[in-house]
Design a protein around this motif. Structure first.
Motif, PDB file in Angstrom:
ATOM      1  N   LYS A  17       0.961  -1.047   0.239  1.00  0.00           N
ATOM      2  CA  LYS A  17       0.353   0.549   0.508  1.00  0.00           C
ATOM      3  C   LYS A  17       1.051   1.357   0.061  1.00  0.00           C
ATOM      4  N   ASN A  18       0.536   2.361  -0.525  1.00  0.00           N
ATOM      5  CA  ASN A  18       0.899   3.322  -0.586  1.00  0.00           C
ATOM      6  C   ASN A  18       2.140   3.573  -0.965  1.00  0.00           C
ATOM      7  N   SER A  19       3.030   3.022  -1.749  1.00  0.00           N
ATOM      8  CA  SER A  19       3.975   2.601  -2.474  1.00  0.00           C
ATOM      9  C   SER A  19       3.785   3.093  -4.017  1.00  0.00           C
ATOM     10  N   VAL A  20       4.900   3.170  -4.350  1.00  0.00           N
ATOM     11  CA  VAL A  20       5.577   3.935  -5.624  1.00  0.00           C
ATOM     12  C   VAL A  20       6.733   2.615  -5.651  1.00  0.00           C
ATOM     13  N   ILE A  21       6.556   2.159  -7.619  1.00  0.00           N
ATOM     14  CA  ILE A  21       7.296   1.692  -7.939  1.00  0.00           C
ATOM     15  C   ILE A  21       7.157   1.876  -9.654  1.00  0.00           C
ATOM     16  N   GLU A  22       8.392   1.992 -10.208  1.00  0.00           N
ATOM     17  CA  GLU A  22       8.865   2.445 -10.778  1.00  0.00           C
ATOM     18  C   GLU A  22       9.842   1.703 -11.989  1.00  0.00           C
ATOM     19  N   THR A  23       9.689   0.631 -12.838  1.00  0.00           N
ATOM     20  CA  THR A  23      10.590  -0.295 -13.095  1.00  0.00           C
ATOM     21  C   THR A  23       9.852  -0.472 -14.172  1.00  0.00           C
ATOM     22  N   GLY A  24      11.261  -1.996 -14.806  1.00  0.00           N
ATOM     23  CA  GLY A  24      10.512  -2.462 -15.977  1.00  0.00           C
ATOM     24  C   GLY A  24      10.082  -3.617 -16.620  1.00  0.00           C
ATOM     25  N   ASP A  25       8.875  -4.174 -15.206  1.00  0.00           N
ATOM     26  CA  ASP A  25       8.414  -5.032 -15.009  1.00  0.00           C
ATOM     27  C   ASP A  25       7.357  -5.025 -14.434  1.00  0.00           C
ATOM     28  N   ASP A  26       6.178  -6.150 -14.200  1.00  0.00           N
ATOM     29  CA  ASP A  26       5.288  -6.024 -13.506  1.00  0.00           C
ATOM     30  C   ASP A  26       5.872  -5.253 -12.217  1.00  0.00           C
ATOM     31  N   CYS A  27       4.598  -4.316 -11.819  1.00  0.00           N
ATOM     32  CA  CYS A  27       4.710  -3.522 -10.222  1.00  0.00           C
ATOM     33  C   CYS A  27       4.927  -4.420  -9.155  1.00  0.00           C
ATOM     34  N   VAL A  28       3.678  -4.744  -9.422  1.00  0.00           N
ATOM     35  CA  VAL A  28       3.461  -5.748  -8.484  1.00  0.00           C
ATOM     36  C   VAL A  28       3.003  -7.306  -9.470  1.00  0.00           C
TER      37      VAL A  28
ATOM     38  N   CYS B  22      -5.565   2.603  -7.353  1.00  0.00           N
ATOM     39  CA  CYS B  22      -4.559   2.642  -7.777  1.00  0.00           C
ATOM     40  C   CYS B  22      -4.134   3.075  -8.753  1.00  0.00           C
ATOM     41  N   THR B  23      -3.023   3.742  -9.602  1.00  0.00           N
ATOM     42  CA  THR B  23      -3.236   4.030 -10.902  1.00  0.00           C
ATOM     43  C   THR B  23      -1.377   4.069 -11.470  1.00  0.00           C
ATOM     44  N   PHE B  24      -2.191   3.697 -12.711  1.00  0.00           N
ATOM     45  CA  PHE B  24      -1.201   3.487 -13.693  1.00  0.00           C
ATOM     46  C   PHE B  24      -0.639   4.623 -14.528  1.00  0.00           C
ATOM     47  N   THR B  25       0.584   5.194 -15.396  1.00  0.00           N
ATOM     48  CA  THR B  25       0.806   6.398 -15.871  1.00  0.00           C
ATOM     49  C   THR B  25       2.143   5.448 -16.506  1.00  0.00           C
ATOM     50  N   GLY B  26       1.445   5.642 -18.025  1.00  0.00           N
ATOM     51  CA  GLY B  26       2.201   5.060 -19.542  1.00  0.00           C
ATOM     52  C   GLY B  26       2.860   3.684 -19.240  1.00  0.00           C
ATOM     53  N   THR B  27       2.372   2.651 -18.325  1.00  0.00           N
ATOM     54  CA  THR B  27       2.831   1.014 -18.425  1.00  0.00           C
ATOM     55  C   THR B  27       1.752   0.376 -19.559  1.00  0.00           C
ATOM     56  N   GLU B  28       2.525  -1.111 -19.890  1.00  0.00           N
ATOM     57  CA  GLU B  28       1.791  -1.562 -21.153  1.00  0.00           C
ATOM     58  C   GLU B  28       0.522  -1.854 -20.740  1.00  0.00           C
ATOM     59  N   ASN B  29       0.159  -2.157 -19.407  1.00  0.00           N
ATOM     60  CA  ASN B  29      -0.968  -3.279 -18.728  1.00  0.00           C
ATOM     61  C   ASN B  29      -1.929  -2.153 -18.334  1.00  0.00           C
ATOM     62  N   GLY B  30      -2.835  -2.399 -17.232  1.00  0.00           N
ATOM     63  CA  GLY B  30      -3.307  -2.013 -16.375  1.00  0.00           C
ATOM     64  C   GLY B  30      -3.398  -3.351 -15.015  1.00  0.00           C
ATOM     65  N   ALA B  31      -4.553  -3.149 -15.002  1.00  0.00           N
ATOM     66  CA  ALA B  31      -5.592  -4.777 -14.135  1.00  0.00           C
ATOM     67  C   ALA B  31      -5.296  -6.356 -15.863  1.00  0.00           C
ATOM     68  N   TRP B  32      -4.436  -7.175 -14.796  1.00  0.00           N
ATOM     69  CA  TRP B  32      -3.725  -7.963 -15.521  1.00  0.00           C
ATOM     70  C   TRP B  32      -3.999  -9.398 -15.535  1.00  0.00           C
ATOM     71  N   ILE B  33      -5.107 -10.257 -15.892  1.00  0.00           N
ATOM     72  CA  ILE B  33      -4.565 -11.735 -15.936  1.00  0.00           C
ATOM     73  C   ILE B  33      -3.564 -12.951 -16.367  1.00  0.00           C
TER      74      ILE B  33
ATOM     75  N   VAL C 180      -1.109   2.151  -4.857  1.00  0.00           N
ATOM     76  CA  VAL C 180       0.765   2.021  -5.723  1.00  0.00           C
ATOM     77  C   VAL C 180      -0.070   2.766  -6.891  1.00  0.00           C
ATOM     78  N   LYS C 181       1.411   3.629  -6.973  1.00  0.00           N
ATOM     79  CA  LYS C 181       1.115   4.054  -8.458  1.00  0.00           C
ATOM     80  C   LYS C 181       2.892   3.693  -9.160  1.00  0.00           C
ATOM     81  N   CYS C 182       1.849   3.216 -10.642  1.00  0.00           N
ATOM     82  CA  CYS C 182       2.796   2.232 -11.063  1.00  0.00           C
ATOM     83  C   CYS C 182       3.090   2.817 -12.249  1.00  0.00           C
ATOM     84  N   GLY C 183       4.075   2.721 -12.239  1.00  0.00           N
ATOM     85  CA  GLY C 183       4.723   3.159 -14.195  1.00  0.00           C
ATOM     86  C   GLY C 183       5.760   3.788 -13.891  1.00  0.00           C
ATOM     87  N   PRO C 184       6.658   4.029 -14.710  1.00  0.00           N
ATOM     88  CA  PRO C 184       6.844   2.734 -16.125  1.00  0.00           C
ATOM     89  C   PRO C 184       6.797   1.441 -15.306  1.00  0.00           C
ATOM     90  N   GLY C 185       5.758   0.368 -16.201  1.00  0.00           N
ATOM     91  CA  GLY C 185       6.299  -0.878 -15.692  1.00  0.00           C
ATOM     92  C   GLY C 185       4.613  -1.820 -16.624  1.00  0.00           C
TER      93      GLY C 185
END
Length: 397
Positions: free
Chosen positions: A207-218, A262-273, A232-237
């Motif tokens: 929770k309440n985290s920022v994840i900026e990476t090259g693959d899945d955020c979580v 959660c927010t997704f900024t410039g990511t490849e996917n958002g909600a993903w199964i 969670v703020k996800c992006g890039p990722g």
């Protein structure tokens, strides 16, 4: 009144008595810009054997670390406070084969706090550009920044994981672990740098985290139950995912994943199964994506039962993972592809079942036509405002 005064004094006395003993690594021989494996190991041994709650302190400064394993069980709860920057060797081969960089195992009541950074020094030596995933799977010794095995009733707060060579965080068989105000930092082009991967674990919160990476955020793997991802703020990722599932025989079900606010900024996917084609049998259920904001996301909502990212798959053979009881609610924002909702479910009877979508407002930020939904082998149930319109029953194939 005298009785109350005595009681207050007694409480303060007890607190003073049980105040955590501090084990500062510099008191065990650690020096800035020097390798600290032995000092860190000695400090952990002392803290782990303490009868009362203790703190292992990595103070401000830059410290080099080849490898560390913090292994329990310990006699009392431990706080590991990281205020400095801990730096991995640039060459992954320096770390012994089969080891991760920093590992916590068989520990209960662990707190990792501080304002410091664990820097995995990912780069040219560990992020190959030529088929990077295959390189990893064929035995390239790329390590996680933080690995948690059999950790219970613990929390990780405030620190930053930077430029991991592989996953930033990997949890395996953990229970009741919270990540709060946790930061992951890596370039968008860094391969396989999943922010937090969760496997075979129960009651995990991010929770309440920022994840900026090259693959899945979580990412949530098999054998997980009651996973909560919120704020969670996800992006890039590549988004927040369940899966990929079905690749290995004997995978345990995923039950209860809750992704909210959660927010997704410039990511490849958002909600993903995601599940593999030609898969082993598996099960994923009670999955909730709710109150999400998409900002120029390629695939805001995607169920991908033909997931095959980097090796040859038998795509003509369906996934045998059953995905059911999926609830997607209140998702809004913009997509960089016209297909803002992609539900690509398996032709197997064990494909998608009871997928409910309500109150979505997703627009296409491009010039290739209107925003649409794409549905295969699934009959989603729509309620509330649906923009763009849901798949018509006669358009589902």
């Amino acid at each position: 009144m005298k009785f109350k005064s005595c009681l207050v004094f007694s409480i303060f006395l007890v607190i003073a008595i049980v105040k955590a003993e501090v084990f500062d690594i510099t008191k065990f021989g650690a020096k800035p810009d020097a390798e600290i494996s032995k000092a860190l190991s000695d400090a952990w041994a002392a803290a782990c054997s303490a009868q009362q709650p203790s703190q292992l302190l990595i103070p401000k400064g830059r410290f080099c670390l080849n490898v560390a394993e913090f292994k329990g069980p310990c006699k009392a709860p431990i706080e590991v406070k990281i205020d400095g920057t801990v730096v991995a060797p640039e060459d992954p081969i320096v770390i012994p084969k089969g080891a991760q960089w920093i590992t916590f195992s068989y520990v209960s009541g662990l707190k990792i706090t501080g304002s410091g950074t664990v820097d995995g020094v990912g780069g040219a030596m560990s992020w190959p550009t030529d088929d990077p995933i295959n390189t990893i799977e064929k035995g390239s010794p790329l390590q996680y920044n933080l690995c948690f095995n059999f950790v219970k009733d613990s929390s990780i707060t405030g620190i930053t994981s930077k430029d991991s060579k592989n996953y930033h965080v990997n949890l395996m068989t953990c229970t009741n672990v919270i990540f709060d105000n946790f930061h992951v930092s890596a370039p968008q082009a860094s391969p396989n740098t999943v922010g937090i991967h969760i496997g075979w674990s129960k009651n995990i919160t991010v929770k309440n985290s920022v994840i900026e990476t090259g693959d899945d955020c979580v990412s949530t793997g098999d054998g997980c139950e009651s996973i909560h991802i919120e704020g969670v703020k996800c992006g890039p990722g590549r988004g927040i995912s369940v899966g990929g599932l079905g690749r290995n025989k004997g995978e345990k079900p995923v039950v209860g994943v809750f992704v909210k606010n959660c927010t997704f900024t410039g990511t490849e996917n958002g909600a993903w199964i995601k599940t593999w084609p030609h898969s082993h049998r598996g099960d994923a259920s009670d999955i909730h994506f709710e109150d999400l904001v998409m900002d120029k996301v390629e695939n805001p909502i995607i169920i991908e039962q033909d997931y095959c990212p980097h090796i040859e798959c038998k795509k003509n053979s369906p996934s045998e993972v059953k995905v059911h009881n999926v609830f997607i609610k209140n998702v809004k924002g913009t997509s960089t592809s016209p297909e803002v909702v992609k539900l690509r479910c398996s032709t197997s009877n064990d494909g998608c079942e009871n997928v409910q979508i309500s109150d979505i407002n997703l627009t296409y930020d491009g010039n290739k036509g209107p925003a649409v939904q794409e549905c295969h082998n699934v009959k989603p149930v729509y309620t509330g405002q649906i923009l763009p319109p849901g798949c018509a029953p006669d358009a589902i194939n």
